[in-house]
Design a protein around this motif. Sequence first.
Motif, PDB file in Angstrom:
ATOM      1  N   THR A 139      39.283  33.553  47.210  1.00 18.21           N
ATOM      2  CA  THR A 139      38.383  32.787  46.315  1.00 18.21           C
ATOM      3  C   THR A 139      38.565  33.207  44.847  1.00 18.21           C
ATOM      4  O   THR A 139      38.767  32.457  43.734  1.00 18.21           O
ATOM      5  CB  THR A 139      37.072  32.567  46.756  1.00 18.21           C
ATOM      6  N   ALA A 140      38.458  34.554  44.641  1.00 20.63           N
ATOM      7  CA  ALA A 140      38.645  35.117  43.332  1.00 20.63           C
ATOM      8  C   ALA A 140      40.012  35.052  42.762  1.00 20.63           C
ATOM      9  O   ALA A 140      40.101  34.637  41.628  1.00 20.63           O
ATOM     10  CB  ALA A 140      38.434  36.594  43.442  1.00 20.63           C
ATOM     11  N   ALA A 141      40.918  35.070  43.807  1.00 17.99           N
ATOM     12  CA  ALA A 141      42.308  34.626  43.205  1.00 17.99           C
ATOM     13  C   ALA A 141      42.466  33.360  42.692  1.00 17.99           C
ATOM     14  O   ALA A 141      43.403  32.954  41.692  1.00 17.99           O
ATOM     15  CB  ALA A 141      43.253  34.905  44.258  1.00 17.99           C
ATOM     16  N   ALA A 142      41.805  32.291  43.411  1.00 16.44           N
ATOM     17  CA  ALA A 142      41.812  30.805  43.097  1.00 16.44           C
ATOM     18  C   ALA A 142      41.240  30.724  41.411  1.00 16.44           C
ATOM     19  O   ALA A 142      41.692  30.187  40.704  1.00 16.44           O
ATOM     20  CB  ALA A 142      41.086  29.995  43.803  1.00 16.44           C
ATOM     21  N   TRP A 143      39.961  31.556  41.396  1.00 19.33           N
ATOM     22  CA  TRP A 143      39.377  31.574  40.008  1.00 19.33           C
ATOM     23  C   TRP A 143      40.425  31.996  38.988  1.00 19.33           C
ATOM     24  O   TRP A 143      40.552  31.570  37.846  1.00 19.33           O
ATOM     25  CB  TRP A 143      37.881  32.313  40.191  1.00 19.33           C
ATOM     26  N   GLU A 144      40.975  33.046  39.330  1.00 22.33           N
ATOM     27  CA  GLU A 144      41.880  33.808  38.285  1.00 22.33           C
ATOM     28  C   GLU A 144      43.197  32.885  37.867  1.00 22.33           C
ATOM     29  O   GLU A 144      43.603  32.764  36.864  1.00 22.33           O
ATOM     30  CB  GLU A 144      42.433  35.161  38.778  1.00 22.33           C
ATOM     31  N   THR A 145      43.523  32.424  38.840  1.00 24.02           N
ATOM     32  CA  THR A 145      44.618  31.477  38.799  1.00 24.02           C
ATOM     33  C   THR A 145      44.443  30.149  37.995  1.00 24.02           C
ATOM     34  O   THR A 145      45.162  29.792  37.159  1.00 24.02           O
ATOM     35  CB  THR A 145      45.216  30.936  40.130  1.00 24.02           C
ATOM     36  N   ALA A 146      43.246  29.790  38.205  1.00 21.20           N
ATOM     37  CA  ALA A 146      42.602  28.453  37.491  1.00 21.20           C
ATOM     38  C   ALA A 146      42.535  28.868  35.758  1.00 21.20           C
ATOM     39  O   ALA A 146      43.123  28.322  35.070  1.00 21.20           O
ATOM     40  CB  ALA A 146      41.437  27.962  37.966  1.00 21.20           C
ATOM     41  N   VAL A 147      41.967  30.142  35.624  1.00 23.09           N
ATOM     42  CA  VAL A 147      41.932  30.676  34.107  1.00 23.09           C
ATOM     43  C   VAL A 147      43.146  30.973  33.591  1.00 23.09           C
ATOM     44  O   VAL A 147      43.358  30.745  32.512  1.00 23.09           O
ATOM     45  CB  VAL A 147      40.960  31.781  34.225  1.00 23.09           C
ATOM     46  N   ALA A 170      33.151  24.762  48.930  1.00 24.89           N
ATOM     47  CA  ALA A 170      31.799  25.390  48.722  1.00 24.89           C
ATOM     48  C   ALA A 170      32.039  26.964  47.997  1.00 24.89           C
ATOM     49  O   ALA A 170      31.331  27.141  47.016  1.00 24.89           O
ATOM     50  CB  ALA A 170      31.055  25.444  49.952  1.00 24.89           C
ATOM     51  N   ALA A 171      32.739  27.539  48.622  1.00 23.02           N
ATOM     52  CA  ALA A 171      33.046  28.931  47.982  1.00 23.02           C
ATOM     53  C   ALA A 171      33.579  28.848  46.605  1.00 23.02           C
ATOM     54  O   ALA A 171      32.981  29.541  45.495  1.00 23.02           O
ATOM     55  CB  ALA A 171      34.183  29.638  48.816  1.00 23.02           C
ATOM     56  N   LEU A 172      34.399  27.794  46.493  1.00 24.36           N
ATOM     57  CA  LEU A 172      34.871  27.837  44.884  1.00 24.36           C
ATOM     58  C   LEU A 172      33.796  27.293  43.997  1.00 24.36           C
ATOM     59  O   LEU A 172      33.589  27.672  42.931  1.00 24.36           O
ATOM     60  CB  LEU A 172      35.965  26.713  44.656  1.00 24.36           C
ATOM     61  N   ALA A 173      32.918  26.168  44.480  1.00 24.11           N
ATOM     62  CA  ALA A 173      31.667  25.934  43.604  1.00 24.11           C
ATOM     63  C   ALA A 173      30.795  26.878  43.350  1.00 24.11           C
ATOM     64  O   ALA A 173      30.223  27.055  42.303  1.00 24.11           O
ATOM     65  CB  ALA A 173      31.070  24.553  44.443  1.00 24.11           C
ATOM     66  N   HIS A 179      30.079  32.112  37.593  1.00 29.40           N
ATOM     67  CA  HIS A 179      30.798  32.592  36.709  1.00 29.40           C
ATOM     68  C   HIS A 179      30.964  31.470  35.255  1.00 29.40           C
ATOM     69  O   HIS A 179      32.021  31.465  34.490  1.00 29.40           O
ATOM     70  CB  HIS A 179      32.251  32.649  37.088  1.00 29.40           C
ATOM     71  N   ALA A 180      29.967  30.418  35.532  1.00 26.04           N
ATOM     72  CA  ALA A 180      29.873  29.392  34.503  1.00 26.04           C
ATOM     73  C   ALA A 180      29.992  29.990  32.869  1.00 26.04           C
ATOM     74  O   ALA A 180      30.650  29.418  32.043  1.00 26.04           O
ATOM     75  CB  ALA A 180      28.841  28.552  34.651  1.00 26.04           C
ATOM     76  N   ALA A 181      29.537  31.347  32.833  1.00 20.75           N
ATOM     77  CA  ALA A 181      29.202  31.432  31.377  1.00 20.75           C
ATOM     78  C   ALA A 181      30.535  32.297  30.941  1.00 20.75           C
ATOM     79  O   ALA A 181      30.751  32.806  29.821  1.00 20.75           O
ATOM     80  CB  ALA A 181      28.010  32.384  31.054  1.00 20.75           C
ATOM     81  N   ARG A 182      31.388  32.745  31.947  1.00 22.62           N
ATOM     82  CA  ARG A 182      32.361  33.647  31.634  1.00 22.62           C
ATOM     83  C   ARG A 182      33.417  32.861  30.828  1.00 22.62           C
ATOM     84  O   ARG A 182      33.706  31.733  30.975  1.00 22.62           O
ATOM     85  CB  ARG A 182      32.881  34.394  32.821  1.00 22.62           C
ATOM     86  N   PRO A 183      34.328  33.478  30.114  1.00 23.99           N
ATOM     87  CA  PRO A 183      35.481  32.989  29.432  1.00 23.99           C
ATOM     88  C   PRO A 183      36.427  32.289  30.483  1.00 23.99           C
ATOM     89  O   PRO A 183      36.834  32.754  31.563  1.00 23.99           O
ATOM     90  CB  PRO A 183      36.607  34.094  28.770  1.00 23.99           C
ATOM     91  N   GLY A 184      36.794  30.950  30.213  1.00 24.03           N
ATOM     92  CA  GLY A 184      37.595  30.238  31.142  1.00 24.03           C
ATOM     93  C   GLY A 184      36.612  29.448  32.334  1.00 24.03           C
ATOM     94  O   GLY A 184      37.336  28.816  33.150  1.00 24.03           O
ATOM     95  N   GLY A 185      35.163  29.649  32.395  1.00 23.59           N
ATOM     96  CA  GLY A 185      34.523  28.846  33.261  1.00 23.59           C
ATOM     97  C   GLY A 185      34.573  27.303  33.216  1.00 23.59           C
ATOM     98  O   GLY A 185      34.751  27.025  34.469  1.00 23.59           O
TER      99      GLY A 185
END
Length: 304
Positions: A139-147, A170-173, A179-185
Amino acid sequence: MPPAPHRPRALAWQVFRGSDAVRQALLTEHQLRSSAWLRLRHDVYADARLPRDHALACRAAMLRLPPDAVVAGPSAACLHGVGHAAAFTDDVHVLVPRTTRLGPQRGLRVHSVGPAASPPPAPEAALRTAGPPPRTDPTAAAWETAVWLEPFRAVGIVDALLAEGLTSRAALADLARRHAARPGGRRARWVFGLADPGARSPAESELRVRLVLAGLPRPVARHPVRLASGLGWHLDLAWPALRVAVAFDESRQAGADRGHLNRLARLVGAGWLVVHLTGRRLRHDFPGVLREVRAALAARGWRP
C-alpha cells in the motif's frame, strides 16, 4: 573446453562487496574480473548466474546504502511481485531518513523521510552479502509510485497491486485520507481514483488513462457481457450505458485472429459499437485512436 569458473561456496549465488571478498582471500582482484562475476556497481558484484532483473539491482544498491535505507515505490512494487513495475536497468528507488547524507550514485533515486535512528553498521571485517532487501509494504509502495512516477506508469502499477490482492481500494483510500496534507497527496488520490484491478496489462492501463486525460468519460475495465445466445466474455474497456467498447489486441496485428474477430462481430450484432485497437496503433497513432473512440461515444449520444 575452458576451465569452470572459480566460485567459492560463500559467494555462490550471492551479491557481495568485492573488497570484502578480496580482503578475506576468497577471490583475487584478477578473479573478480572473470566471467563468473557480474559487476553491478562500484565494489558490488554478483554471481553471473543470477537473473538480471530489478530485484538483483535492488540487492546491489542496498550494499552501498546505510542500514536504515528501504526500497520503495516502483522498486518495492517489483519486489512484491509486480514484474513490470521496474526493469534491471531502471533506477532503484529508496527511502532514507532526512538526516542521512548520501552522495550521488548511478542508477539510484533517493527519497527522504523523516528522521529515524540508524542501526549500527556491520563490522568492516564481515563479508557483506545482500539478501532480499527491506521494502515498503504494497500500500505504501502504491502511494510512493503515485507521487513519484508519471500517471501512465503509476496507474498501471497500482492496477497490478490491486489485481494481485497485494492492496485494496479501502487500504488506498485510508492511506490517501491520512496523507492528504503531505506533498503529492492530491496527485496520489487522483491516481488511486483512476486505478482499476480489471486491467490485464500496463498497455491497457495506459490506454485507459490516456483516454481519460483526453477528456473522455472513464471506461470500465473487463466489463462482463452475455449475449442472448449464451456466449459471454469480458470487454477490455467499455462504456456500458452507451454500449460502446474498445477491443484492445495488444500483441497481434489487426485481423490475425479470426476467432477474435468473430466474437467482435457477434458483439456488434448485439448492438454494441466496437473500436478494434492494436498495440501498434496505441504506440504510433493515438490521435487517430482518440478520434475513433470519441466518434463512437458521440454516435451513442455522449457530449463533452
